[in-house]
Design a protein around this motif. Structure first.
Motif, PDB file in Angstrom:
ATOM      1  N   GLU A 155     -33.627 -34.422   3.795  1.00 42.76           N
ATOM      2  CA  GLU A 155     -34.234 -35.134   2.710  1.00 42.76           C
ATOM      3  C   GLU A 155     -35.194 -35.294   2.468  1.00 42.76           C
ATOM      4  N   LYS A 156     -35.922 -36.546   3.702  1.00 42.14           N
ATOM      5  CA  LYS A 156     -36.741 -37.556   3.874  1.00 42.14           C
ATOM      6  C   LYS A 156     -38.166 -36.509   3.402  1.00 42.14           C
ATOM      7  N   SER A 157     -38.321 -35.318   3.957  1.00 40.57           N
ATOM      8  CA  SER A 157     -39.408 -34.311   3.829  1.00 40.57           C
ATOM      9  C   SER A 157     -39.274 -33.676   2.331  1.00 40.57           C
ATOM     10  N   LEU A 158     -37.975 -33.705   1.933  1.00 35.82           N
ATOM     11  CA  LEU A 158     -37.586 -32.644   0.374  1.00 35.82           C
ATOM     12  C   LEU A 158     -38.348 -34.495  -0.181  1.00 35.82           C
ATOM     13  N   LEU A 159     -37.751 -35.593  -0.007  1.00 37.98           N
ATOM     14  CA  LEU A 159     -38.522 -36.366  -0.831  1.00 37.98           C
ATOM     15  C   LEU A 159     -40.391 -36.635  -1.852  1.00 37.98           C
ATOM     16  N   LYS A 160     -40.889 -36.672  -0.023  1.00 36.20           N
ATOM     17  CA  LYS A 160     -42.039 -36.721   0.141  1.00 36.20           C
ATOM     18  C   LYS A 160     -42.750 -35.460  -0.848  1.00 36.20           C
ATOM     19  N   ALA A 161     -42.155 -33.671  -0.206  1.00 39.99           N
ATOM     20  CA  ALA A 161     -42.509 -32.608  -0.952  1.00 39.99           C
ATOM     21  C   ALA A 161     -42.528 -33.316  -2.718  1.00 39.99           C
ATOM     22  N   LYS A 162     -41.790 -34.115  -3.031  1.00 39.37           N
ATOM     23  CA  LYS A 162     -40.403 -34.459  -4.054  1.00 39.37           C
ATOM     24  C   LYS A 162     -42.382 -35.037  -5.488  1.00 39.37           C
ATOM     25  N   ASN A 163     -43.035 -36.413  -4.125  1.00 41.35           N
ATOM     26  CA  ASN A 163     -43.999 -37.031  -4.648  1.00 41.35           C
ATOM     27  C   ASN A 163     -45.525 -36.536  -4.745  1.00 41.35           C
ATOM     28  N   LEU A 164     -45.317 -34.869  -3.154  1.00 46.28           N
ATOM     29  CA  LEU A 164     -46.883 -34.484  -3.840  1.00 46.28           C
ATOM     30  C   LEU A 164     -46.215 -33.854  -4.901  1.00 46.28           C
TER      31      LEU A 164
END
Lengths: 299, 299
Positions: free
Chosen positions: A258-267
């Motif tokens: 979940e956290k990595s997906l959010l971080k990816a969305k932010n990039l």
């Protein structure tokens, strides 16, 4: 954007392929399902929808289809846009050969467009095919390098979108460099979102198996972030690398990411913002809306 | 023809591929063995060997190599020019992707040449890839139709040779239509001779297995003539169709085909004579010599 224009573009493509006069080619081509035509919509948001512009759209869609025909052979994919791919319906040979017919038809038509357009589009196909090679190279072992991933998606996905945007600007006599930059940032954001959806969406929505990238050894952005989050994550990914996951494993992996997906969305949003700023600088509201729709889509 | 010019052409090609900046692409490309460069020799027999002409040669050689990379995947060939093919050294994926890089690099460079040249060359690639599809289609069952065979070799082999000849004439400001006709007839004769040599020569001379065409279900001209000679011959071919033949079977089949091989040679000579007459009309002795050397070659 009227549906009629998109239909007109498909008709131009059909007409070009009909010129081969080979029934096998024509019938295979007719089996290719039309996609979202994102690149045509982008071009039509920049250039007047005259004959030349529609031809450009048709050329770009043919190139996109050709690259997917070869990709599906390379990635051994049997499902594309919720339908069996050409390599699944016929065989790999057919898909390679039809791809070559589409590429060469597109390049032949390109010679009628202004030289700067022909150069922009054909150069992007070098990037696209070099990007495909890099993609396969990176999937040979677990890639955890962010820069390699970004370089690869720039070449494989963003370059054709950038060339579409640039070419439309060239036809319209607008700032082609700024439009290229817009397309490049849009394209990178687009691919990151695609790679996120590959993880979060189900097979029905995607029109192909979910978490397909990782199964093929492709560690896209969310996996790269997840990998670097902890040593345990790195070990988990290494243990699952390029294996066929069952639905429980998929569900668990998705949850823990979940956290990595959010971080990816932010990039993705960072690239999208760059594109939005360029759209505003270019005073083109349509280009602004394209970025929004692309970010908000769920397939 | 100096060897140095041919080396210069290969260096131009290497330089173009180096621009991809991908070591895997560059190292694969360096493994491709240079062929006889017939098309470059043809171009250099028509046009002044300046920068533009050499670029045209490099483009045509890249297209030829790209088509062979895809052909070898389609025909599952593992030997090319007495060396393992790229699909054998690496895999099918690599061969498809490298072919796409070579095609797109060639098309990008083509945009710097005059529009008429770009049109001629890119149109021939549509023919070439349509011809490849026709070739595979015809091999699905035993083809005994002479017209289909001739159409297929015109598309698959002669069209690029015709475009090479035409493009050289366009660069030199000569009669491009007559040069196209010359190249087309030369190309058809060339392919018939190739198909004869596939039967008469051994693996070492060919650089690939002998009687490879028939094993792959391809009934080239000598087989078509043989088929129509008698009902017994037709039945024999049908019984052996697309099967792997041992050396005794090959020897016996070759022996019994002597008359058909001669008849095929005669049809090649007819096309060669048309080319020779055009060469004389064009007052170009070099083009005359090319026909002679092509007919007399034994590999």
């Amino acid at each position: 954007m009227s549906e009629k224009i998109l239909q007109d573009i498909n008709n131009i493509s059909k007409h070009l392929i009909h010129k081969t006069n080979n029934n096998f080619i024509i019938s295979m081509f007719n089996l290719i399902k039309s996609g979202k035509m994102l690149r045509s919509k982008l071009i039509l948001s920049i250039a007047t929808p005259n004959e030349e512009t529609l031809k450009l759209c048709s050329i770009i869609e043919l190139i996109q289809s050709a690259s997917l025909l070869h990709d599906d052979v390379i990635d051994e994919s049997t499902l594309r846009r919720n339908a069996p791919s050409i390599n699944a319906l016929f065989d790999n040979k057919a898909s390679i050969m039809l791809g070559d017919v589409l590429y060469s038809s597109a390049f032949y038509e390109l010679t009628s467009l202004p030289e700067a357009v022909a150069k922009s589009v054909s150069k992007s196909v070098i990037s696209l095919s070099s990007g495909e090679i890099l993609d396969v190279e990176l999937a040979k072992s677990l890639n955890s390098n962010l820069e390699s991933y970004l370089k690869m998606i720039e070449l494989k996905s963003a370059s054709l979108i950038a060339a579409s945007s640039e070419s439309a600007a060239l036809l319209e006599g607008l700032d082609h460099k700024a439009h290229y930059e817009y397309g490049l940032n849009l394209g990178i954001a687009f691919q990151i979102i695609d790679d996120i959806l590959d993880i979060t969406q189900d097979e029905k929505t995607l029109g192909k198996p979910s978490m397909n990238d990782f199964t093929q050894g492709k560690t896209t952005l969310p996996y790269i972030y997840f990998y670097h989050e902890s040593e345990a994550n790195a070990k988990l990914l290494e243990s699952l690398f390029a294996k066929k996951l069952d639905s429980l494993q998929k569900e668990m992996l998705k949850k823990s990411m979940e956290k990595s997906l959010l971080k990816a969305k932010n990039l993705a949003l960072e690239y999208a913002n760059k594109a939005t700023n360029l759209a505003r600088k270019l005073n083109n509201e349509k280009l602004d809306s394209i970025v929004k729709a692309m970010i908000e889509r769920d397939f």
